[in-house]
Scaffold this motif. Structure first.
Motif, mmCIF file in Angstrom:
data_model
loop_
_atom_site.group_PDB
_atom_site.id
_atom_site.type_symbol
_atom_site.label_atom_id
_atom_site.label_comp_id
_atom_site.label_asym_id
_atom_site.label_seq_id
_atom_site.Cartn_x
_atom_site.Cartn_y
_atom_site.Cartn_z
ATOM 1 N N ILE A 60 15.882 -98.806 79.040
ATOM 2 C CA ILE A 60 15.229 -97.575 79.477
ATOM 3 C C ILE A 60 15.704 -96.421 78.587
ATOM 4 C CG2 ILE A 60 14.739 -98.122 81.894
ATOM 5 C CD1 ILE A 60 17.459 -96.648 82.477
ATOM 6 N N VAL A 61 14.879 -95.385 78.573
ATOM 7 C CA VAL A 61 15.246 -94.197 77.809
ATOM 8 C C VAL A 61 15.810 -93.153 78.758
ATOM 9 C CG1 VAL A 61 14.393 -92.337 76.361
ATOM 10 C CG2 VAL A 61 13.489 -94.654 76.092
ATOM 11 N N ILE A 62 17.001 -92.652 78.432
ATOM 12 C CA ILE A 62 17.586 -91.596 79.259
ATOM 13 C C ILE A 62 17.280 -90.267 78.602
ATOM 14 C CG2 ILE A 62 19.729 -90.739 80.284
ATOM 15 C CD1 ILE A 62 20.834 -93.610 79.664
ATOM 16 N N TRP A 63 16.657 -89.370 79.347
ATOM 17 C CA TRP A 63 16.351 -88.030 78.807
ATOM 18 C C TRP A 63 17.431 -87.073 79.270
ATOM 19 C CZ3 TRP A 63 12.270 -87.776 75.497
ATOM 20 C CH2 TRP A 63 11.392 -88.867 75.511
ATOM 21 N N ARG A 64 18.252 -86.635 78.339
ATOM 22 C CA ARG A 64 19.342 -85.734 78.740
ATOM 23 C C ARG A 64 18.930 -84.288 78.494
ATOM 24 N NH1 ARG A 64 23.915 -88.370 75.193
ATOM 25 N NH2 ARG A 64 22.177 -88.192 73.733
ATOM 26 N N TRP A 65 18.087 -83.754 79.385
ATOM 27 C CA TRP A 65 17.524 -82.409 79.147
ATOM 28 C C TRP A 65 18.589 -81.328 79.208
ATOM 29 C CZ3 TRP A 65 13.158 -82.424 76.829
ATOM 30 C CH2 TRP A 65 12.252 -83.467 77.047
ATOM 31 N N MET A 66 19.647 -81.581 79.945
ATOM 32 C CA MET A 66 20.694 -80.562 80.057
ATOM 33 C C MET A 66 21.314 -80.262 78.680
ATOM 34 S SD MET A 66 20.643 -79.255 82.874
ATOM 35 C CE MET A 66 22.089 -78.250 83.106
ATOM 36 N N ASN A 67 21.445 -81.314 77.890
ATOM 37 C CA ASN A 67 22.012 -81.123 76.547
ATOM 38 C C ASN A 67 21.220 -80.100 75.753
ATOM 39 O OD1 ASN A 67 24.080 -82.811 76.877
ATOM 40 N ND2 ASN A 67 23.297 -84.461 75.588
ATOM 41 N N LEU A 68 19.887 -80.170 75.897
ATOM 42 C CA LEU A 68 19.007 -79.255 75.174
ATOM 43 C C LEU A 68 19.323 -77.820 75.568
ATOM 44 C CD1 LEU A 68 16.699 -79.690 73.149
ATOM 45 C CD2 LEU A 68 15.119 -79.331 75.028
ATOM 46 N N LEU A 69 19.533 -77.634 76.866
ATOM 47 C CA LEU A 69 19.856 -76.302 77.376
ATOM 48 C C LEU A 69 21.184 -75.814 76.808
ATOM 49 C CD1 LEU A 69 18.793 -74.189 79.456
ATOM 50 C CD2 LEU A 69 20.458 -75.154 81.046
ATOM 51 N N TYR A 70 22.186 -76.698 76.817
ATOM 52 C CA TYR A 70 23.498 -76.309 76.284
ATOM 53 C C TYR A 70 23.380 -75.865 74.826
ATOM 54 C CZ TYR A 70 25.343 -78.814 80.337
ATOM 55 O OH TYR A 70 25.602 -79.239 81.603
ATOM 56 N N ILE A 71 22.637 -76.669 74.064
ATOM 57 C CA ILE A 71 22.505 -76.342 72.640
ATOM 58 C C ILE A 71 21.809 -75.010 72.455
ATOM 59 C CG2 ILE A 71 21.263 -76.989 70.535
ATOM 60 C CD1 ILE A 71 22.019 -79.885 71.203
ATOM 61 N N GLY A 72 20.735 -74.813 73.228
ATOM 62 C CA GLY A 72 19.983 -73.570 73.127
ATOM 63 C C GLY A 72 20.866 -72.373 73.412
ATOM 64 N N VAL A 73 21.533 -72.397 74.564
ATOM 65 C CA VAL A 73 22.360 -71.258 74.967
ATOM 66 C C VAL A 73 23.511 -71.068 73.973
ATOM 67 C CG1 VAL A 73 23.909 -70.378 76.757
ATOM 68 C CG2 VAL A 73 21.763 -71.483 77.396
ATOM 69 N N GLY A 74 24.143 -72.194 73.620
ATOM 70 C CA GLY A 74 25.269 -72.124 72.667
ATOM 71 C C GLY A 74 24.860 -71.507 71.353
ATOM 72 N N THR A 75 23.705 -71.928 70.839
ATOM 73 C CA THR A 75 23.261 -71.415 69.548
ATOM 74 C C THR A 75 22.958 -69.929 69.620
ATOM 75 O OG1 THR A 75 22.233 -73.563 69.241
ATOM 76 C CG2 THR A 75 21.753 -71.898 67.592
ATOM 77 N N VAL A 76 22.307 -69.499 70.723
ATOM 78 C CA VAL A 76 22.001 -68.069 70.871
ATOM 79 C C VAL A 76 23.299 -67.264 70.835
ATOM 80 C CG1 VAL A 76 21.181 -66.296 72.452
ATOM 81 C CG2 VAL A 76 19.819 -68.344 72.070
ATOM 82 N N ILE A 77 24.277 -67.695 71.614
ATOM 83 C CA ILE A 77 25.539 -66.941 71.671
ATOM 84 C C ILE A 77 26.209 -66.913 70.297
ATOM 85 C CG2 ILE A 77 27.879 -66.957 72.622
ATOM 86 C CD1 ILE A 77 26.613 -68.113 75.204
ATOM 87 N N LEU A 78 26.288 -68.082 69.675
ATOM 88 C CA LEU A 78 26.950 -68.159 68.365
ATOM 89 C C LEU A 78 26.247 -67.298 67.333
ATOM 90 C CD1 LEU A 78 28.089 -71.841 67.787
ATOM 91 C CD2 LEU A 78 29.495 -69.784 67.905
ATOM 92 N N SER A 79 24.901 -67.349 67.326
ATOM 93 C CA SER A 79 24.216 -66.616 66.263
ATOM 94 C C SER A 79 24.278 -65.112 66.503
ATOM 95 C CB SER A 79 22.788 -67.109 66.071
ATOM 96 O OG SER A 79 22.044 -66.854 67.215
ATOM 97 N N ILE A 80 24.285 -64.701 67.797
ATOM 98 C CA ILE A 80 24.451 -63.268 68.058
ATOM 99 C C ILE A 80 25.834 -62.822 67.578
ATOM 100 C CG2 ILE A 80 24.757 -61.529 69.883
ATOM 101 C CD1 ILE A 80 22.426 -62.781 71.318
ATOM 102 N N PHE A 81 26.821 -63.648 67.854
ATOM 103 C CA PHE A 81 28.178 -63.355 67.369
ATOM 104 C C PHE A 81 28.201 -63.274 65.842
ATOM 105 C CE2 PHE A 81 32.551 -64.917 66.298
ATOM 106 C CZ PHE A 81 33.206 -63.776 66.723
ATOM 107 N N TRP A 82 27.490 -64.188 65.229
ATOM 108 C CA TRP A 82 27.371 -64.229 63.770
ATOM 109 C C TRP A 82 26.800 -62.916 63.241
ATOM 110 C CZ3 TRP A 82 28.906 -67.102 59.821
ATOM 111 C CH2 TRP A 82 28.222 -66.997 58.618
#
Lengths: 409, 262
Positions: free
Chosen positions: A35-57
């Motif tokens: 079966i395929v496991i869809w880990r949608w939470m990971n997508l959210l983490y990456i999205g939020v993490g990237t926004v924070i990091l790039s704003i800091f950048w």
């Protein structure tokens, strides 16, 4: 601090990042149950993490554009760091500081494990290598990508001379240094007509030639298997336990580091050192001012190679084993990183650079598989925020007292 | 007395292009000579031939340093020619940007120093004394040129006019008997040009240095030159004192084009 446009850009970057990492971070196939496991939470983490990091950048980038004074005001902490720097520069503080450093270096092998001492010896060897390459790249401005070849020559000189003639460490030390220097001159003669990128490519090729030769002359060098059973440095023939021998090697390496710093400093502030820097700044002009470019290039190439040869002899003595795999292009690149990261042309910078480059991956082992990722990230950040290196080179300031001023009237 | 510089029948080809064609130039002791001509006439190439950057296709360059025999410098390397006493500046400033002003001048002293590797490492008394002497000499030169306030400043941080003067100071540090200036007034304002004018005359008067200069600023050329050579398409088309050259129809033609008579 951060404009609206930049925030919009961060969101876009995050979206792009989410699409990019979707296949590996979200989809996971469970092969047992098919079966395929869809880990949608990971997508959210990456999205939020990237926004924070790039704003800091963007925040950091904006700050970089400010004037130094504004920058100080914008960051109260920064002001404190600045004054700390001022305090550190005072001679009253500097002397005890150096003394404390010396004490730490002397006590270090007695309080740390054998493994730690070994790493420290490696770091000290890279200080020597960095300072040697600094003569060629930092002062002479010649981009040299085959420096590990001279390192190999030093290491193999000791290994081979011991294997076939039974010569000791102390005899091989000068021989290793001189043979590396000689090779530096021999290679330098035809190669030094080239400049910039062309020189880089030819030195790179030369580095590979030496390594491949060592790999294939198996009847003499043991080929890829290398040479083992090389003795550690001796001390009037006294038998030493492993840990004593390690400590002894540590102190020898440290002494060589001090010697290197002493010599390189003197070279830098001499007629020869000035001619190297002039050559780096403008070859045509320096030649028109009466500098023999061939001599300047050859001497910087040869004197750079000399330290690599010395470090090479120490390397085989420390590891008691050499093989060609220790002298790859990667090795040359790391040494170049030491120089560039520390501060091109700056002795203090190169010393710090070597210690950081060697120790950082060691202590990043806690992050196991991500450690090289972090290492790379730190290098990139450094080059963006401190392009001059940790401690950028400063030119010497000459002071003129009253008497001198009047004399020249 | 022989001319201190005597370039005879110098020709320089780049592939099919003849940049300098059979040029005869001579400079006498103490003269200020200007080499003028439209852009692309071959003036800088001629400079490069004399200073050893290029080896001439044919022709011979001879020098007679004061108190020495006449010798040929054709085909010598630039640093050798500088050692023999010819120093130059560059059309587009070529200072050692990341070195201090004093160090720039000290580089000029390089060819008059002797210390080698051993001297640098052991720093014996001779080397130390030489080093101190060089610092003092360089400072004195800076003072003469009026740059002593910038001593420890990086060369790249200097104002434009000061950079131009630093180039001259650096060239003078090599102790030349002939100074070759390639467009020293380029980019300077009239006030700076006037200062330069005075400085060049002062250098000749106090240092006994002869000067060959390339220049487009006609007021400067006409006011300080003893003699002028005019070059066009690699050929010397005129030679003489300023007022002669100014009236020469060939020169006017080269600069302004031919007059159209209907």
């Amino acid at each position: 601090m951060v404009t609206l446009k930049q925030i919009r850009n961060s969101v876009l970057i995050a979206l792009w990042m989410m699409i990019l990492t979707f296949p590996i971070m979200v989809i996971k196939v469970n092969t047992i149950e098919n079966i395929v496991i869809w880990r949608w939470m990971n997508l959210l983490y990456i999205g939020v993490g990237t926004v924070i990091l790039s704003i800091f950048w963007f925040f950091l980038i904006n700050r970089r554009k400010l004037e130094p004074e504004e920058r100080k005001r914008s960051f109260a902490l920064k002001g404190k760091i600045e004054t700390l720097k001022g305090v550190l520069a005072k001679p009253v503080v500097q002397k005890p500081l150096y003394a404390a450093l010396l004490v730490i270096i002397i006590i270090f092998p007695f309080v740390s494990s054998l493994y730690q001492t070994g790493i420290m010896i490696t770091a000290l060897m890279y200080v020597i290598l960095g300072l040697g390459l600094n003569i060629v790249v930092g002062l002479g401005g010649l981009l040299h990508l085959g420096y590990a070849a001279f390192y190999a020559v030093g290491a193999y000189t000791y290994a081979l001379l011991h294997r076939y003639l039974g010569l000791s460490f102390w005899v091989c030390l000068p021989i290793g240094a001189l043979s590396a220097m000689l090779l530096g001159i021999l290679v330098g003669l035809p190669v030094l007509r080239l400049r910039g990128d062309y020189l880089a490519i030819v030195t790179l090729a030369f580095g590979e030639i030496v390594r491949i030769l060592l790999e294939n002359l198996s009847q003499y060098t043991g080929g890829p298997a290398g040479i083992s059973g090389i003795p550690r440095p001796s001390f009037f023939g006294i038998k030493m336990s492993l840990s004593t021998a390690m400590n002894y090697t540590y102190f020898l390496t440290f002494a060589l580091v001090l010697f290197t710093i002493f010599v390189v400093r003197r070279l830098e502030h001499s007629r020869l050192g000035r001619s190297w820097v002039a050559m780096r700044e403008d070859e045509v002009a320096s030649e028109a001012m009466g500098i023999d470019i061939t001599r300047a290039k050859l001497s910087s190439f040869a004197l750079g190679a000399l330290w690599a040869g010395l470090a090479g002899v120490f390397f085989s003595a420390k590891t008691t084993f050499v093989n060609p795999a220790s002298f790859t292009l990667w090795e040359s690149v790391i040494i170049l990183c030491v120089v560039v990261l520390g501060g091109i042309g700056s002795i203090k910078g190169v010393v710090l650079g070597a210690i950081v480059i060697i120790l950082l991956p060691e202590y990043l082992r806690a992050f196991s598989q991500y450690r090289m990722l972090f290492f790379g990230l730190i290098l990139v950040m450094m080059m963006i925020f401190r392009p001059g290196g940790f401690i950028p080179a400063k030119r010497r300031v000459y002071t003129f007292d009253k008497a001198q001023l009047e004399e020249s009237d | 007395m022989a001319a201190i510089l005597d370039a005879s029948q110098v020709t320089m080809d780049f592939g099919g292009l003849r940049a300098v064609n059979n040029a005869d130039v001579h400079i006498d002791q103490g003269e200020i000579v200007a080499l003028i001509g439209p852009n692309g006439a071959g003036k800088t190439t001629f400079f490069n031939v004399i200073t050893g950057v290029y080896k001439p296709t044919t022709g011979d360059v001879r020098i007679t340093a004061p108190g020495k025999e006449t010798e040929s410098i054709t085909g010598l390397k630039p640093n050798k020619i500088t050692e023999k006493g010819l120093a130059r500046t560059f059309q587009n400033i070529r200072l050692f940007q990341n070195m201090t002003v004093l160090e720039n001048v000290m580089i000029g002293r390089h060819c008059r120093m002797k210390a080698g590797i051993a001297g640098a490492v052991f720093r014996d008394r001779k080397t130390r004394e030489e080093e101190e002497q060089v610092v003092a000499d360089s400072y004195a030169i800076l003072k003469k040129i009026g740059l002593e306030t910038f001593v420890n400043e990086l060369a790249k941080n200097l104002p434009y006019g000061a950079q131009r003067r630093l180039e001259i100071a650096r060239a003078m540090a090599t102790e030349p008997f002939l100074l070759l200036l390639d467009e020293p007034a380029a980019g300077m304002n009239p006030h700076e040009t006037r200062e330069l004018d005075e400085m060049i005359l002062k250098i000749r008067a106090t240092e006994k240095i002869s000067i060959l200069l390339i220049e487009h600023d006609m007021s400067l050329v006409m006011s300080i030159s003893d003699r002028i050579y005019v070059m066009d398409y690699g050929l010397l088309i005129a030679e003489g004192q300023p007022k002669e050259v100014r009236a020469n129809p060939a020169v006017i033609k080269a600069y302004l084009g031919e007059e159209f008579n209907a």
